[in-house]
Structure formats: C-alpha cells, structure tokens
Design an enzyme around this catalytic site. Structure first.
Site, PDB file in Angstrom:
ATOM      1  N   THR A  69       0.772  -1.283   0.041  1.00 45.30           N
ATOM      2  CA  THR A  69       0.013  -0.101   0.128  1.00 45.30           C
ATOM      3  C   THR A  69       0.943   1.306  -0.057  1.00 45.30           C
ATOM      4  O   THR A  69       0.576   2.215  -0.890  1.00 45.30           O
ATOM      5  CB  THR A  69      -0.928   0.150   1.161  1.00 45.30           C
ATOM      6  N   ASN A 151      -4.953 -10.222  -6.981  1.00 42.31           N
ATOM      7  CA  ASN A 151      -5.146 -10.867  -5.593  1.00 42.31           C
ATOM      8  C   ASN A 151      -6.301 -11.479  -5.355  1.00 42.31           C
ATOM      9  O   ASN A 151      -6.490 -12.330  -4.430  1.00 42.31           O
ATOM     10  CB  ASN A 151      -5.026  -9.803  -4.623  1.00 42.31           C
ATOM     11  N   GLN A 179       1.496 -10.245  -5.437  1.00 44.13           N
ATOM     12  CA  GLN A 179       1.169 -11.534  -5.423  1.00 44.13           C
ATOM     13  C   GLN A 179       2.111 -12.574  -5.907  1.00 44.13           C
ATOM     14  O   GLN A 179       1.775 -13.818  -6.150  1.00 44.13           O
ATOM     15  CB  GLN A 179      -0.313 -11.815  -5.947  1.00 44.13           C
ATOM     16  N   SER A 199       5.383  -7.292  -0.942  1.00 43.56           N
ATOM     17  CA  SER A 199       4.926  -7.109   0.691  1.00 43.56           C
ATOM     18  C   SER A 199       5.517  -8.517   1.343  1.00 43.56           C
ATOM     19  O   SER A 199       5.236  -9.596   0.567  1.00 43.56           O
ATOM     20  CB  SER A 199       3.634  -6.987   0.617  1.00 43.56           C
ATOM     21  N   ALA A 200       6.159  -8.466   2.112  1.00 41.19           N
ATOM     22  CA  ALA A 200       6.907  -9.537   2.814  1.00 41.19           C
ATOM     23  C   ALA A 200       5.783 -10.476   3.375  1.00 41.19           C
ATOM     24  O   ALA A 200       6.266 -11.799   3.227  1.00 41.19           O
ATOM     25  CB  ALA A 200       7.852  -9.064   3.738  1.00 41.19           C
ATOM     26  N   HIS A 201       4.676 -10.022   3.802  1.00 43.07           N
ATOM     27  CA  HIS A 201       3.714 -11.178   4.595  1.00 43.07           C
ATOM     28  C   HIS A 201       3.171 -11.915   3.355  1.00 43.07           C
ATOM     29  O   HIS A 201       2.205 -12.805   3.643  1.00 43.07           O
ATOM     30  CB  HIS A 201       2.674 -10.438   5.300  1.00 43.07           C
ATOM     31  N   THR A 237      13.236   5.487  10.574  1.00 41.60           N
ATOM     32  CA  THR A 237      14.006   4.447  11.132  1.00 41.60           C
ATOM     33  C   THR A 237      13.475   3.167  10.360  1.00 41.60           C
ATOM     34  O   THR A 237      12.383   2.802  10.607  1.00 41.60           O
ATOM     35  CB  THR A 237      14.139   4.322  12.440  1.00 41.60           C
ATOM     36  N   CYS A 323      -7.991  -6.439   2.452  1.00 41.27           N
ATOM     37  CA  CYS A 323      -7.872  -4.882   2.697  1.00 41.27           C
ATOM     38  C   CYS A 323      -9.347  -4.363   2.347  1.00 41.27           C
ATOM     39  O   CYS A 323      -9.728  -2.913   2.746  1.00 41.27           O
ATOM     40  CB  CYS A 323      -7.026  -4.143   1.825  1.00 41.27           C
TER      41      CYS A 323
END
Length: 377
Positions: A69, A151, A179, A199-201, A237, A323
């Site tokens: 996102t 997705n 995806q 996205s890592a997840h 950070t 989402c």
C-alpha cells in the site's frame, strides 16, 4: 482451523521468525555510526540484498517500506507530484478497475484533483492487452499502473509486453507485484518495469514490511518528509529485523518456487475436481492464472453466510481482498469482469500455500458443499 487465505497473508515461516528474533535483539539504530548501529545496518542490508537477488536488481534500487500500500501510493502520488512540478498542471494516468485498493484509491484521489484517468476495460478473466494500452497512451500520460497477478482471481498479466508498450512511448510503468513472489518468477530487469511493489507477508515474511523497486535514474519524489533514510525517499527508522527476516523468507521461497508452483497447481486441480458437483457453481479464476487462487461464485447463496458457515466448519477463506473486508461492498474485481452485484456477493476466494495439504483441500471442498447447501436453504 484449516487456513486457506494465503493471498491475504502467508504465515511467517519458522526461518523468518528465527531471523526476526535474531535481528530484533540488536540494540542499534541502522543509521547510527557506532558499532551497535553498524551491526544493525549489516542485517538491514543483508535482507535488502537477498530481496534484490530474487528480483534481479541492484540492492540500491530497493526502498524498504511498510508494504504494498505504501509503495503503490508512493509511486502514484510521487509521480503525479513530479509531473505537476515539471508541467504546472495535472496529467494523465492509465490504470485498471481490477487493481488493489492501494492503486484505486490514489487514482481516484488524483482524478478529484483534475487528473485524467483512463480505466482499461478487462476481458472476462481480467486481462489487458498491449494494443489496449497503446491506444490509451497520450502525450500527457505520466504513468501506467497495472498489477502483475490479481489478488482476488489470480489473473497474471503479460507485464513485459505491457511495459514495453509504455517504454516505447517513454512512459514510466508501475507493476503491483505483491502476489508474485514465492509462486511466480519476478525479474524486474526482464520485465522492463520502472517501478514494482512487493510485501513480505505474502511470501512468509513479517507483516508491515515491503519494498519498492525504482529503476536506476528514475526521478521519484518523496511523499513523506523527515530524515535521510532510504536515500531520503522514505524517511524514518528502518525495521531492521523485518527487512532481514523478509530477505531470509524470500530466499527460501524462491529456492522452493518451482516446487511450490507444482504443489499449488495440484491442489487447485484437486479442489476444483471435488467442488465441481456443487450445483450452479461458477469459476472466476482463469485456467492459466496463479495456481495460488481459486475464486468461485455460488449464485443464490449469500457470501457472508457462506464465510460464517465455513468458519464454523473450521475453514478460513475470504470473500476477496483482505483490505476490503468489512466494507459490505461486492468485490470491485468481480464487478469489473462482469458479475452482477448478487453474484459478486455470492463469491468466495480460497488461496493455498506451501504448507497446504491434500487432506486440508479435501476437507475444505466438503465444507464448501455443506456451506452452500445451508446458505441456499
């Protein structure tokens, strides 16, 4: 509970969890010059380098961020800012109605600010052609944004061909590729894209971590202001542990990708074979799409009731994008490919992962038949 919602989130792998714990124990800020800071910096950059190797790019071309996102918004809003600063007026954006909400929302926001937005029309499986894109391009087109793998229904676009059309006209091309990793080959150099978001997840890494690929030499303004992290393009950070764990998980997912693709293909075929006897079942995903996703419609049923019944039977599935969950709106993807509102509301998505077993798929298929019978009365 049988978890069949991998398109929403892939559970963290044991290797990623271990890597996260190891890096999270480091006390330093990766921007600090002392030894503790540099130890954190080493883990941060190792994670970035691992992701870059899978994407076939230089690590310096990757901006670490919070996920798809943020990356999608950065590209669309950043490129819009760059265009308006150069030209003094809004330009033209090309995208599609089957994008994730992370592209749809900024596209609509730009339209409200005076931007011209062309929404390419999908075919019945959500595909777009190079000829469509070529016809839509204009002298004031500032950006093309088309996802790689959908997705909700798993449609895979011919990204290299689409990106080549945009490149021939000198127009930047963005691909929401969230995806793809772990299931489909992701090679940003071969694709020829200007930007790509991941996205890592989605591949077994941590939630809240992602990467934005920016091709070398591309001017992309920051949309948030602050420190100089990530070349000043994404101040704040960095999540050292998250980036490191994401890299470890993606290295593993890429090494297993061919085997995963074959496994998911077999699961998809097995599941479809077992649910084919359900009356009036409609299949929404294309036969040549990502094997990770199954999308079906059960006309006359209620999608919310189906999900509740499946949950009671121990099956975790979804009605579409996580989402958009809770909005009570029919899937915009299914509506775009021609489903009526009642049919879109009577649709479910099942998505598989490396850990999904034949027995789980069989149990889910039986549960779907039972849930459909209950919902239809």
């Amino acid at each position: 509970m049988i978890y069949l919602d991998y398109a929403a989130t892939h559970p963290m792998t044991p290797e990623a969890l271990a890597a996260y714990a190891q890096a999270a124990a480091l006390p330093g800020n990766p921007a600090s010059v002392h030894g503790a800071g540099q130890a954190a910096r080493e883990r941060l950059e190792e994670g970035r380098a691992r992701v870059a190797a899978v994407l076939n790019t230089d690590p310096r071309n990757l901006i670490a961020n919070s996920g798809g996102t943020e990356g999608d918004n950065h590209v669309l809003l950043g490129m819009a800012r760059a265009w308006q600063e150069q030209h003094g007026s809004p330009g033209h954006l090309i995208t599609t109605p089957t994008e994730h909400s992370a592209v749809l929302a900024p596209s609509r926001a730009l339209a409200a600010q005076g931007w011209a937005v062309t929404w390419l029309a999908p075919d019945s499986h959500g595909r777009y052609t190079p000829d469509q894109l070529a016809e839509a391009l204009r002298p004031d087109t500032a950006l093309v944004s088309i996802h790689h793998a959908n997705n909700e229904i798993g449609t895979v676009q011919d990204t290299p061909a689409l990106a080549a059309v945009a490149a021939a006209r000198g127009v930047p091309y963005h691909s929401d590729a969230v995806q793809a990793p772990g299931v489909l080959k992701l090679d940003v150099a071969a694709w020829g894209v200007t930007f790509a978001t991941i996205s890592a997840h989605k591949w077994g890494g941590p939630r809240g971590v992602g990467f934005l690929y920016v091709r070398r030499g591309t001017v992309l303004p920051a949309i948030t202001l602050g420190g100089g992290q990530e070349g000043g393009l994404r101040p704040g950070t960095q999540d050292t542990a998250g980036v490191y764990a994401a890299g470890v998980a993606l290295t593993q997912a890429e090494a297993e990708r061919d085997a995963t693709f074959a496994h998911l293909s077999a699961l998809q075929a097995r599941f479809m074979g077992r649910i084919s006897a359900i009356p009036n079942l409609r299949v929404n995903h294309p036969p040549d799409g990502s094997p990770k996703v199954v999308s079906v419609t059960l006309p006359g049923a209620d999608g919310e009731a189906l999900l509740m019944n499946l949950d009671m039977l121990g099956i975790a599935a979804s009605a579409g994008s996580a989402c958009a969950a809770g909005t009570m709106q029919p899937s915009h993807v299914l509506s775009a490919i021609g489903l009526s509102e009642p049919d879109a509301r009577a649709s479910l998505r099942f998505s598989f992962g490396r850990a999904t077993t034949d027995a789980e798929v069989d149990q889910a298929a039986d549960a779907l038949a039972q849930a459909a019978a209950w919902s239809r009365g």
